[in-house]
Design a protein around this motif. Structure first.
Motif, PDB file in Angstrom:
ATOM      1  N   ASN A   1      26.131  43.127  43.206  1.00 20.60           N
ATOM      2  CA  ASN A   1      27.015  42.139  43.785  1.00 20.60           C
ATOM      3  C   ASN A   1      28.526  42.737  44.083  1.00 20.60           C
ATOM      4  OD1 ASN A   1      25.228  40.255  42.854  1.00 20.60           O
ATOM      5  ND2 ASN A   1      25.851  40.396  40.658  1.00 20.60           N
ATOM      6  N   THR A   2      28.634  43.743  44.510  1.00 19.64           N
ATOM      7  CA  THR A   2      30.071  44.155  45.051  1.00 19.64           C
ATOM      8  C   THR A   2      30.160  43.689  46.559  1.00 19.64           C
ATOM      9  OG1 THR A   2      29.713  46.447  43.722  1.00 19.64           O
ATOM     10  CG2 THR A   2      31.272  46.417  45.709  1.00 19.64           C
ATOM     11  N   TYR A   3      31.092  43.198  46.621  1.00 19.74           N
ATOM     12  CA  TYR A   3      31.316  42.564  47.917  1.00 19.74           C
ATOM     13  C   TYR A   3      33.182  42.309  48.061  1.00 19.74           C
ATOM     14  CZ  TYR A   3      32.506  38.736  51.300  1.00 19.74           C
ATOM     15  OH  TYR A   3      33.032  38.269  52.265  1.00 19.74           O
ATOM     16  N   VAL A   4      33.583  42.776  49.408  1.00 23.09           N
ATOM     17  CA  VAL A   4      35.043  42.791  49.479  1.00 23.09           C
ATOM     18  C   VAL A   4      35.120  42.031  50.874  1.00 23.09           C
ATOM     19  CG1 VAL A   4      37.010  43.853  49.396  1.00 23.09           C
ATOM     20  CG2 VAL A   4      35.353  44.624  47.971  1.00 23.09           C
ATOM     21  N   ASP A   5      36.031  41.083  50.914  1.00 23.89           N
ATOM     22  CA  ASP A   5      36.421  40.712  52.416  1.00 23.89           C
ATOM     23  C   ASP A   5      37.919  40.614  52.373  1.00 23.89           C
ATOM     24  OD1 ASP A   5      37.325  38.270  51.141  1.00 23.89           O
ATOM     25  OD2 ASP A   5      35.548  37.079  51.625  1.00 23.89           O
ATOM     26  N   ARG A   6      38.723  39.883  53.449  1.00 25.45           N
ATOM     27  CA  ARG A   6      39.965  40.054  53.117  1.00 25.45           C
ATOM     28  C   ARG A   6      40.658  39.331  52.312  1.00 25.45           C
ATOM     29  NH1 ARG A   6      41.170  43.078  57.585  1.00 25.45           N
ATOM     30  NH2 ARG A   6      39.468  43.016  59.263  1.00 25.45           N
ATOM     31  N   LYS A   7      40.039  38.578  51.412  1.00 25.29           N
ATOM     32  CA  LYS A   7      40.636  37.667  50.741  1.00 25.29           C
ATOM     33  C   LYS A   7      39.912  37.851  48.931  1.00 25.29           C
ATOM     34  CE  LYS A   7      40.975  33.823  53.928  1.00 25.29           C
ATOM     35  NZ  LYS A   7      40.464  32.564  54.150  1.00 25.29           N
ATOM     36  N   PHE A   8      39.046  38.149  48.979  1.00 26.73           N
ATOM     37  CA  PHE A   8      38.271  38.055  47.476  1.00 26.73           C
ATOM     38  C   PHE A   8      37.587  39.308  47.444  1.00 26.73           C
ATOM     39  CE2 PHE A   8      38.465  33.596  48.849  1.00 26.73           C
ATOM     40  CZ  PHE A   8      39.400  33.233  48.255  1.00 26.73           C
ATOM     41  N   ALA A   9      37.407  39.889  46.149  1.00 25.88           N
ATOM     42  CA  ALA A   9      36.585  41.237  45.914  1.00 25.88           C
ATOM     43  C   ALA A   9      35.764  41.051  44.557  1.00 25.88           C
ATOM     44  CB  ALA A   9      37.215  42.559  45.762  1.00 25.88           C
ATOM     45  N   THR A  10      34.575  41.077  44.665  1.00 32.62           N
ATOM     46  CA  THR A  10      33.475  41.358  43.305  1.00 32.62           C
ATOM     47  C   THR A  10      32.951  42.417  43.185  1.00 32.62           C
ATOM     48  OG1 THR A  10      31.877  40.337  44.313  1.00 32.62           O
ATOM     49  CG2 THR A  10      33.529  38.586  43.417  1.00 32.62           C
ATOM     50  N   GLY A  11      32.397  42.628  41.887  1.00 35.32           N
ATOM     51  CA  GLY A  11      31.597  43.947  41.640  1.00 35.32           C
ATOM     52  C   GLY A  11      32.332  45.134  41.098  1.00 35.32           C
ATOM     53  N   PHE A  12      31.828  46.398  41.804  1.00 39.87           N
ATOM     54  CA  PHE A  12      32.316  47.672  41.021  1.00 39.87           C
ATOM     55  C   PHE A  12      31.949  48.052  39.574  1.00 39.87           C
ATOM     56  CE2 PHE A  12      35.215  46.432  44.625  1.00 39.87           C
ATOM     57  CZ  PHE A  12      35.104  47.730  45.633  1.00 39.87           C
ATOM     58  N   SER A  13      30.862  47.382  39.303  1.00 41.11           N
ATOM     59  CA  SER A  13      30.413  47.350  37.906  1.00 41.11           C
ATOM     60  C   SER A  13      30.017  49.034  37.634  1.00 41.11           C
ATOM     61  CB  SER A  13      29.239  46.479  37.644  1.00 41.11           C
ATOM     62  OG  SER A  13      28.176  46.783  38.305  1.00 41.11           O
ATOM     63  N   ASN A  14      29.498  49.429  38.744  1.00 39.43           N
ATOM     64  CA  ASN A  14      29.328  51.087  38.401  1.00 39.43           C
ATOM     65  C   ASN A  14      30.408  51.939  37.773  1.00 39.43           C
ATOM     66  OD1 ASN A  14      26.599  50.461  39.019  1.00 39.43           O
ATOM     67  ND2 ASN A  14      26.483  51.828  41.165  1.00 39.43           N
ATOM     68  N   GLN A  15      31.530  51.249  38.293  1.00 37.32           N
ATOM     69  CA  GLN A  15      32.930  52.129  38.032  1.00 37.32           C
ATOM     70  C   GLN A  15      33.467  51.562  36.454  1.00 37.32           C
ATOM     71  OE1 GLN A  15      32.062  51.318  41.251  1.00 37.32           O
ATOM     72  NE2 GLN A  15      31.770  53.254  41.598  1.00 37.32           N
ATOM     73  N   THR A  16      33.440  50.168  36.524  1.00 36.64           N
ATOM     74  CA  THR A  16      34.233  49.549  35.503  1.00 36.64           C
ATOM     75  C   THR A  16      33.495  49.652  34.147  1.00 36.64           C
ATOM     76  OG1 THR A  16      32.932  47.613  36.086  1.00 36.64           O
ATOM     77  CG2 THR A  16      35.313  47.852  36.908  1.00 36.64           C
ATOM     78  N   TYR A  17      31.986  49.910  34.171  1.00 37.21           N
ATOM     79  CA  TYR A  17      31.292  49.831  32.948  1.00 37.21           C
ATOM     80  C   TYR A  17      31.389  51.192  32.316  1.00 37.21           C
ATOM     81  CZ  TYR A  17      29.157  45.151  33.196  1.00 37.21           C
ATOM     82  OH  TYR A  17      29.164  43.788  33.225  1.00 37.21           O
ATOM     83  N   LYS A  18      31.806  52.283  33.102  1.00 38.24           N
ATOM     84  CA  LYS A  18      32.046  53.559  32.601  1.00 38.24           C
ATOM     85  C   LYS A  18      33.540  53.606  31.505  1.00 38.24           C
ATOM     86  CE  LYS A  18      30.542  55.785  36.679  1.00 38.24           C
ATOM     87  NZ  LYS A  18      31.104  57.004  37.863  1.00 38.24           N
ATOM     88  N   PHE A  19      34.199  52.474  31.554  1.00 43.52           N
ATOM     89  CA  PHE A  19      35.705  52.337  30.860  1.00 43.52           C
ATOM     90  C   PHE A  19      35.301  52.057  29.214  1.00 43.52           C
ATOM     91  CE2 PHE A  19      39.162  50.082  29.128  1.00 43.52           C
ATOM     92  CZ  PHE A  19      40.170  50.822  29.611  1.00 43.52           C
ATOM     93  N   ARG A  20      35.731  52.784  28.387  1.00 41.46           N
ATOM     94  CA  ARG A  20      35.782  52.677  26.931  1.00 41.46           C
ATOM     95  C   ARG A  20      37.025  52.192  26.341  1.00 41.46           C
ATOM     96  NH1 ARG A  20      31.413  52.321  28.762  1.00 41.46           N
ATOM     97  NH2 ARG A  20      29.741  53.782  28.307  1.00 41.46           N
ATOM     98  N   PRO A  21      37.195  50.911  26.040  1.00 36.36           N
ATOM     99  CA  PRO A  21      38.174  50.559  25.423  1.00 36.36           C
ATOM    100  C   PRO A  21      38.489  51.072  24.020  1.00 36.36           C
ATOM    101  CG  PRO A  21      36.836  48.710  26.367  1.00 36.36           C
ATOM    102  CD  PRO A  21      36.089  49.817  26.346  1.00 36.36           C
ATOM    103  N   LYS A  22      39.869  51.108  23.646  1.00 31.65           N
ATOM    104  CA  LYS A  22      39.851  51.606  22.416  1.00 31.65           C
ATOM    105  C   LYS A  22      39.528  50.543  21.185  1.00 31.65           C
ATOM    106  CE  LYS A  22      44.167  54.362  23.027  1.00 31.65           C
ATOM    107  NZ  LYS A  22      45.481  54.449  22.864  1.00 31.65           N
TER     108      LYS A  22
END
Length: 489
Positions: free
Chosen positions: A253-274
């Motif tokens: 579901n990664t999608y970017v146009d000139r107004k809106f963006a979704t996705g990048f979950s392959n990147q964000t799910y690597k983040f480990r909150p404290k």
């Protein structure tokens, strides 16, 4: 004669009896079938005010109802338990607007809220100041008190239904007031009014996995960023095409146009909150121009919006995590290399909390079968999107329905003849709620109900739950003709 000396006493007794008769006539269920009462201090009593409609809470969906009722000539009051008005849209800065479509990809946004969505899509309404201007236009001329606390309620028993007669509350300066209304509207994100009225809670996310305790979709803390290179993010995704490669690099579901963006979950799910109460999901972002971007991505589990301490703890944890999220996005998401944190919202986006039974509870089968009702007050069509809980950290999607209706009965509290619910308080099973919960769907219902209150109840002298199928043929006709709101197809 003995009675001559008792005449003042008898006059007082007679006056007291007359006041009681007036009060009884004004608030027995049978009285509603006649001409609705206008605001008058006669039966309301000292220190009490009377309105046609009292709305509890200032979320945008109930404000749409308040404006429509006010425009129809009804007296309306908004009592907001929050310290400032605006709810999730203004205080929570939930400025990433989801839009329902039918399967032919035609927008289902109608009514007053369409002005907001048209401005959003065109770029005229993108920043918080633009949303505030829109919101202020809606509440213009409607009295609104913030920081109130409900002390007590008074109901009148009836046959099959009760009536809510009066409500006493404390203002933020400690002063006590009483207000009476012909109709009441629950418009908070935590059931400030409806939780006190004795209805059964509609099962929540726990019913998806057969849990034994109430569970809710995560809240979100919106994050503002400055100095984002949106064009770079857009180009990075375009250069990764075909779609199979985009999904491999950036995630589903990664999608970017000139107004809106979704996705990048392959990147964000690597983040480990404290803190385990937090989760960074795939981004859902809006380009607010000039390098400003707002992101709906930071989930917070187990927030109780009825508990100010729970809300403030969640906000504090989110703000503490924000610099780490910024550093992570700078490293892993194109366009964020030189980003900076912007202003912090004062409140949260609450997706889900306790909802209570209505006269009809919309079901999953209704949504999936594209059911239309004779008393439709809105049209839905958004994906059945059940966001994460701590037990279900990935959430679940149950597919995209075509257009379906939601009846007036799903906005009428089950055991009361004069209590309505707005916005996320809609009567829907959790699966149906996954689609029905979004702003344009329930905001349209708010406006429609406000119009009906003016044209049917105030002018026609019928309670809303007395309206018939024949009445709704006429109602749907004038909604289409006079307001360009189409609800019967």
């Amino acid at each position: 004669m003995w009675w001559k000396n008792k005449r003042p006493f008898m006059v007082i007794i007679a006056a007291a009896l007359l006041m009681q008769l007036i009060h009884f006539a004004a608030f027995t269920p049978g009285a509603y079938a006649g001409t609705p009462q206008k605001s008058t201090p006669l039966y309301c009593g000292p220190g009490c005010s009377h309105y046609d409609v009292v709305v509890i809470g200032s979320e945008i969906e109930g404000v749409e109802l308040a404006k429509a009722a006010h425009d129809q000539g009804l007296s309306v009051l908004i009592l907001d338990p929050r310290s400032k008005p605006g709810g999730e849209l203004i205080q929570g800065q939930m400025l990433v607007l989801d839009e329902p479509h039918d399967k032919a990809k035609r927008s289902l946004v109608q009514g007053e809220i369409k002005h907001l969505y048209d401005g959003y899509k065109s770029g005229v309404i993108r920043r918080i100041k633009d949303f505030r201007q829109y919101y202020q236009r809606l509440i213009r001329g409607i009295p609104l008190k913030s920081g109130v606390a409900i002390d007590s309620i008074r109901t009148i028993p009836g046959g099959n239904e009760k009536s809510l007669e009066a409500l006493s509350y404390r203002a933020n300066d400690g002063s006590k007031y009483t207000v009476q209304a012909e109709y009441w509207v629950e418009n908070t994100d935590y059931g400030a009014l409806s939780s006190k009225l004795g209805e059964e809670r509609i099962p929540g996310m726990e019913s998806i996995y057969r849990g034994s305790k109430p569970d809710y979709m995560a809240a979100t803390y919106m994050l503002n960023f400055n100095n984002v290179d949106w064009a770079h993010m857009h180009e990075a995704v375009l250069h990764a095409y075909p779609l199979s490669k985009v999904q491999k690099i950036f995630g589903q579901n990664t999608y970017v146009d000139r107004k809106f963006a979704t996705g990048f979950s392959n990147q964000t799910y690597k983040f480990r909150p404290k803190d385990s109460q937090l989760l960074l999901r795939g981004i859902n972002a809006t380009n607010q121009k000039n390098g400003q971007v707002i992101v709906n991505s930071l989930l917070i589990f187990n927030v109780n919006p009825a508990d100010p301490k729970s809300v403030q703890t969640a906000i504090s944890k989110a703000r503490e995590e924000a610099p780490r999220i910024l550093k992570f996005l700078q490293q892993y998401v194109p366009g964020f290399e030189n980003a900076e944190l912007g202003e912090f919202p004062e409140y949260l986006y609450i997706r889900d909390f306790n909802r209570y039974e209505t006269k009809y509870v919309l079901d999953y089968k209704d949504v999936k079968s594209n059911r239309m009702f004779w008393d439709n007050v809105t049209i839905g069509g958004y994906t059945i999107d059940l966001q994460a809980t701590q037990v279900m950290p990935l959430g679940v999607s149950l597919g995209k329905p075509n257009r379906y209706g939601i009846p007036l009965r799903s906005f009428e509290l089950k055991s009361y003849d004069n209590v309505l619910v707005a916005g996320k308080n809609v009567g829907a099973s959790i699966k149906a709620y996954g689609s029905a919960r979004i702003i344009p769907t329930t905001a349209l219902a708010g406006q429609t109900i406000g119009i009906i209150l003016g044209r049917e109840w105030k002018n026609g002298h019928k309670m809303l739950d007395q309206l018939t199928q024949a009445d709704f043929v006429r109602i749907h006709n004038y909604l289409a003709k006079d307001f360009n709101i189409v609800l019967n197809r």
